[in-house]
Design an enzyme around this catalytic site. Structure first.
Site, PDB file in Angstrom:
ATOM      1  N   CYS A 128      10.117  61.974  49.565  1.00  0.00           N
ATOM      2  CA  CYS A 128       9.893  60.956  50.588  1.00  0.00           C
ATOM      3  C   CYS A 128       8.410  60.887  50.935  1.00  0.00           C
ATOM      4  O   CYS A 128       7.822  61.884  51.334  1.00  0.00           O
ATOM      5  CB  CYS A 128      10.695  61.265  51.841  1.00  0.00           C
ATOM      6  SG  CYS A 128      10.578  59.964  53.075  1.00  0.00           S
ATOM      7  N   ASN A 190      12.142  57.021  44.021  1.00  0.00           N
ATOM      8  CA  ASN A 190      11.992  56.879  45.452  1.00  0.00           C
ATOM      9  C   ASN A 190      10.873  55.852  45.672  1.00  0.00           C
ATOM     10  O   ASN A 190      10.337  55.294  44.712  1.00  0.00           O
ATOM     11  CB  ASN A 190      11.653  58.223  46.100  1.00  0.00           C
ATOM     12  CG  ASN A 190      12.122  58.305  47.542  1.00  0.00           C
ATOM     13  OD1 ASN A 190      12.075  57.330  48.274  1.00  0.00           O
ATOM     14  ND2 ASN A 190      12.578  59.475  47.958  1.00  0.00           N
ATOM     15  N   GLY A 242      14.439  48.391  43.678  1.00  0.00           N
ATOM     16  CA  GLY A 242      14.374  46.933  43.629  1.00  0.00           C
ATOM     17  C   GLY A 242      15.588  46.243  43.054  1.00  0.00           C
ATOM     18  O   GLY A 242      15.524  45.060  42.714  1.00  0.00           O
TER      19      GLY A 242
END
Length: 301
Positions: A128, A190, A242
């Site tokens: 992250c 990610n 996406g």
């Protein structure tokens, strides 16, 4: 027509799952989406103790997607185990719990706690880009990735998916390190680290300054990285980045992904996962594909 796929011995009825952090733990979407239709629900990141997340503003719209710097806000593992797992167990879908932490011992505490729970897989978030903590280096350093994966595998009772960051020079090197550490699968990508500046106010659009970029604009990068990873490792690859349509999902599958996760699309189309599944099924019928596995990695020159 067979849409079943197998990841580390766990059979999913189809390859469509949710991406962590975009679907909560399913409750928010359950009135709009029949969770029984999904291959798996991947929960929002769960930590050892509650995390408040980053200060606001922490979401910004950008061309082709969005930036988020939520900072993995979550209620902690005890509330999650008491509230969210029982909710998901009502449905005929696989449960994949995303695990986050600031340090190896925090990851391991959650993994040990979840060993007691009836869940199907763990997805370990070492990637992250909007949490201010040294653990981010884990996801960008192959030695750290291999070592952390090995430690988690010693404690885990469920198959382990390592979620990889795209913010590296060589994604294949990181994927091979996860495999060497014993990972049962990898998931990627990610978010990409991005920034937006408000030119009227001359300040950062996000309080965190940077955030993770997701949405349609990152898809070509994600497809390339999934293809590279699928060539580099023998374990299953879960593709994301996406995906908004069945055609997007099929690109990832043809590139070598065994399954796909749908993320940002859930925000602008709450039924995106079901629409994508219907589109994959229609593609298989039109092209007389009897088994989805015929398509995995089937891209050719």
């Amino acid at each position: 027509m067979n849409t079943k796929v197998n990841i580390a011995g766990v059979e999913l009825k189809n390859p469509v799952m949710t991406a962590s952090g975009t679907f909560g733990s399913g409750a928010e979407y359950s009135e709009l989406v029949d969770l029984n239709r999904l291959g798996a629900v991947v929960t929002k990141g769960v930590a050892q103790v509650p995390w408040p997340g980053n200060p606001t503003p922490r979401i910004a719209e950008v061309y082709g997607g969005m930036l988020n710097a939520i900072g993995l806000q979550n209620p902690g593992m005890e509330v999650f185990c008491r509230r969210d797992i029982p909710f998901l167990q009502q449905f005929d879908t696989k449960i994949i719990v995303n695990v986050c932490g600031h340090a190896p011992e925090e990851y391991l505490a959650v993994v040990e706690r979840l060993a007691e729970e009836k869940i199907d897989m763990l997805e370990i978030n070492i990637s992250c880009p909007n949490v201010n903590a040294g653990f981010l280096a884990f996801g960008q350093d192959p030695k750290h990735v291999e070592a952390l994966t090995a430690e988690i595998k010693k404690k885990a009772k469920q198959p382990v998916i390592m979620k990889l960051t795209p913010n590296v020079t060589d994604i294949a090197e990181i994927a091979r390190a996860a495999e060497a550490g014993g990972a049962d699968a990898v998931s990627l990508i990610n978010t990409l680290t991005g920034m937006k500046i408000d030119v009227k106010k001359r300040c950062f659009a996000l309080a965190n300054k940077t955030g993770g970029m997701s949405g349609p604009a990152v898809k070509p990068v994600a497809v390339r990285m999934v293809y590279q990873t699928a060539q580099a490792v023998k374990i299953p690859v879960i593709g994301m980045g996406g995906i908004a349509t069945a055609e997007d999902a099929l690109e990832f599958i043809l590139a070598g992904a065994t399954a796909v996760s749908v993320g940002t699309a859930n925000f602008f189309n709450p039924t995106a996962t079901l629409d994508i599944l219907a589109g994959i099924e229609a593609y298989m019928r039109e092209n007389k594909i009897e088994d989805i596995r015929e398509l995995i990695g089937a891209v050719h020159e």
